[in-house]
Design an enzyme around this catalytic site. Structure first.
Site, PDB file in Angstrom:
ATOM      1  N   LYS A   1       8.756  -5.243 -12.702  1.00 44.48           N
ATOM      2  CA  LYS A   1       8.455  -6.203 -13.757  1.00 44.48           C
ATOM      3  C   LYS A   1       9.632  -6.270 -14.721  1.00 44.48           C
ATOM      4  CE  LYS A   1       3.519  -5.084 -13.602  1.00 44.48           C
ATOM      5  NZ  LYS A   1       2.351  -4.555 -14.364  1.00 44.48           N
TER       6      LYS A   1
ATOM      7  N   ASP B   1      -2.510   0.663   3.273  1.00 47.17           N
ATOM      8  CA  ASP B   1      -1.626   0.597   2.112  1.00 47.17           C
ATOM      9  C   ASP B   1      -2.415   0.462   0.812  1.00 47.17           C
ATOM     10  OD1 ASP B   1       0.900   0.707   0.994  1.00 47.17           O
ATOM     11  OD2 ASP B   1       1.159  -1.466   0.987  1.00 47.17           O
TER      12      ASP B   1
ATOM     13  N   CYS C   1      17.443  -5.117   6.474  1.00 46.83           N
ATOM     14  CA  CYS C   1      17.564  -3.831   7.173  1.00 46.83           C
ATOM     15  C   CYS C   1      16.665  -3.783   8.394  1.00 46.83           C
ATOM     16  CB  CYS C   1      17.272  -2.668   6.230  1.00 46.83           C
ATOM     17  SG  CYS C   1      15.586  -2.579   5.602  1.00 46.83           S
TER      18      CYS C   1
ATOM     19  N   LEU D   1       9.416   2.419   9.863  1.00 48.57           N
ATOM     20  CA  LEU D   1       9.076   2.836  11.219  1.00 48.57           C
ATOM     21  C   LEU D   1       9.789   1.958  12.241  1.00 48.57           C
ATOM     22  CD1 LEU D   1       7.034   4.988  12.447  1.00 48.57           C
ATOM     23  CD2 LEU D   1       5.707   2.987  13.127  1.00 48.57           C
TER      24      LEU D   1
END
Length: 384
Positions: free
Chosen positions: A234, A145, A255, A169
């Site tokens: 922000k 990431d 979720c 995923l």
């Protein structure tokens, strides 16, 4: 010119290197390791472009800036021949949504309740990469990431799972609880088959979203997503969305937690991925007292630290406003004098929810005239 891929020696070497990688992955604590080709996600560029053009990336300008590299691994590194995707289970001991029944507590996303997973996984991937490069005589790059890599589509192409209707995923073995990392290499390896979609007619993840951030199955609008709003965004948060935050102050797991495939997932087996006891159900009141130094100390080594104290306390004040607890009023009043306009603005909003109307009007009359920031004055006027 490439050597014939049917050559038994080449095939044997490819198999040996693949077997070596899988063994190293298990030794380093990864739960699953699969391999795909760099051209395995041909549909990704168009989908990403449509997502950005619709403005659903919010203020994440870096997604637009890295569009071409993110959509095609070969643009990121032209020499890559194989992409190895790693998954590490971080499944919680219990459903994190249970904390919504305790409004005086603060809900921090499961992934952020201990050490920053980027550090944990990248360190282990580097160990694997070093040994693999020496054995294979190939170049390698590892990502967690931290580069324009579309990890979820690549993980699905490699067979770790499939992208569910919540766009995350999903694995038949680990549900929605997998950290991902990748190793790009110039070596040829055995390629795995993709996993097919097993969501069927289920829409549990879509229905679980507190802010209705999914315009359609397999689509997300980050501008309505609590994870995006509490971590990446922000400034001022849409007043209409704030009540739906509940006590979620960093991320949202709803979720993920709603996915029925989680019933097959076991809780994370490694202590480094298990939650700190003090972050499982922390008090909102305590977080309202944190100054910058205390915030940095408390969240040292945590991904929470990356958003900074002001954005964090902004989020906590939204939870305070949703708590219904008059006990939090003094701390919120103190934060009306904070140096950060974001904090002052959310302190106003919290008090508008916690104080009787007449008491709030008294506060407004006493303070609004001295407020230099326009967005904070908007908060005072919004509740008039």
């Amino acid at each position: 010119m490439d050597e014939p891929q049917s050559d038994p020696k080449i095939r044997k070497r490819r198999e040996d290197l693949t077997r070596f990688l899988r063994a190293e992955a298990l030794a380093q604590g990864f739960d699953v390791c699969r391999i795909t080709l760099p051209d395995s996600i041909p549909e990704a560029p168009a989908r990403l472009k449509a997502f950005v053009e619709a403005g659903r990336h919010g203020t994440m300008a870096w997604m637009e800036e890295t569009l071409e590299r993110r959509g095609d691994p070969r643009v990121l590194w032209s020499e890559v021949r194989s992409i190895v995707m790693f998954g590490m289970n971080y499944g919680p001991d219990e459903d994190p949504r249970l904390l919504q029944g305790q409004p005086d507590k603060a809900a921090i996303s499961v992934y952020a309740r201990n050490r920053d997973y980027h550090d944990v996984i990248k360190g282990r991937l580097k160990e694997i990469a070093t040994r693999f490069a020496a054995r294979a005589g190939a170049d390698v790059k590892v990502f967690v990431d931290t580069a324009p890599v579309m990890e979820k589509p690549l993980a699905a192409a490699a067979g770790l799972g499939w992208q569910g209707k919540h766009t995350n995923l999903v694995s038949r073995d680990f549900g929605s609880w997998l950290f991902l990392g990748s190793l790009f290499t110039t070596a040829d390896l055995e390629i795995d088959t993709p996993e097919r979609d097993h969501c069927g007619s289920c829409r549990a993840c879509l229905d679980a979203c507190p802010t209705e951030a999914f315009p359609a199955p397999y689509q997300i609008d980050a501008r309505r997503c609590i994870s995006y709003l509490t971590i990446e965004h922000k400034g001022r948060i849409d007043p209409e969305l704030r009540p739906a935050f509940g006590n979620r102050i960093y991320g949202c797991d709803d979720c993920l937690a709603a996915c029925p495939w989680n019933k097959f997932a076991q809780s994370a087996r490694e202590i480094k991925l298990q939650a700190r006891d003090d972050l499982k159900a922390p008090e909102i009141a305590f977080f309202l007292t944190l100054d910058d130094a205390a915030f940095r100390t408390y969240f040292s080594g945590s991904p929470v630290k990356r958003i900074g104290r002001d954005r964090f306390v902004r989020n906590v004040l939204i939870a305070a406003g949703n708590s219904g607890s008059a006990d939090l009023v003094p701390a919120c009043e103190t934060l009306l004098g904070d140096a950060s306009a974001d904090v002052r603005g959310m302190a106003v909003w919290a008090l508008s929810r916690l104080l009787p109307g007449q008491d709030f009007a008294v506060q407004r009359a006493a303070r609004m005239g001295e407020e230099p920031d326009e967005t904070v004055r908007m908060e005072w006027m919004m509740e008039s």
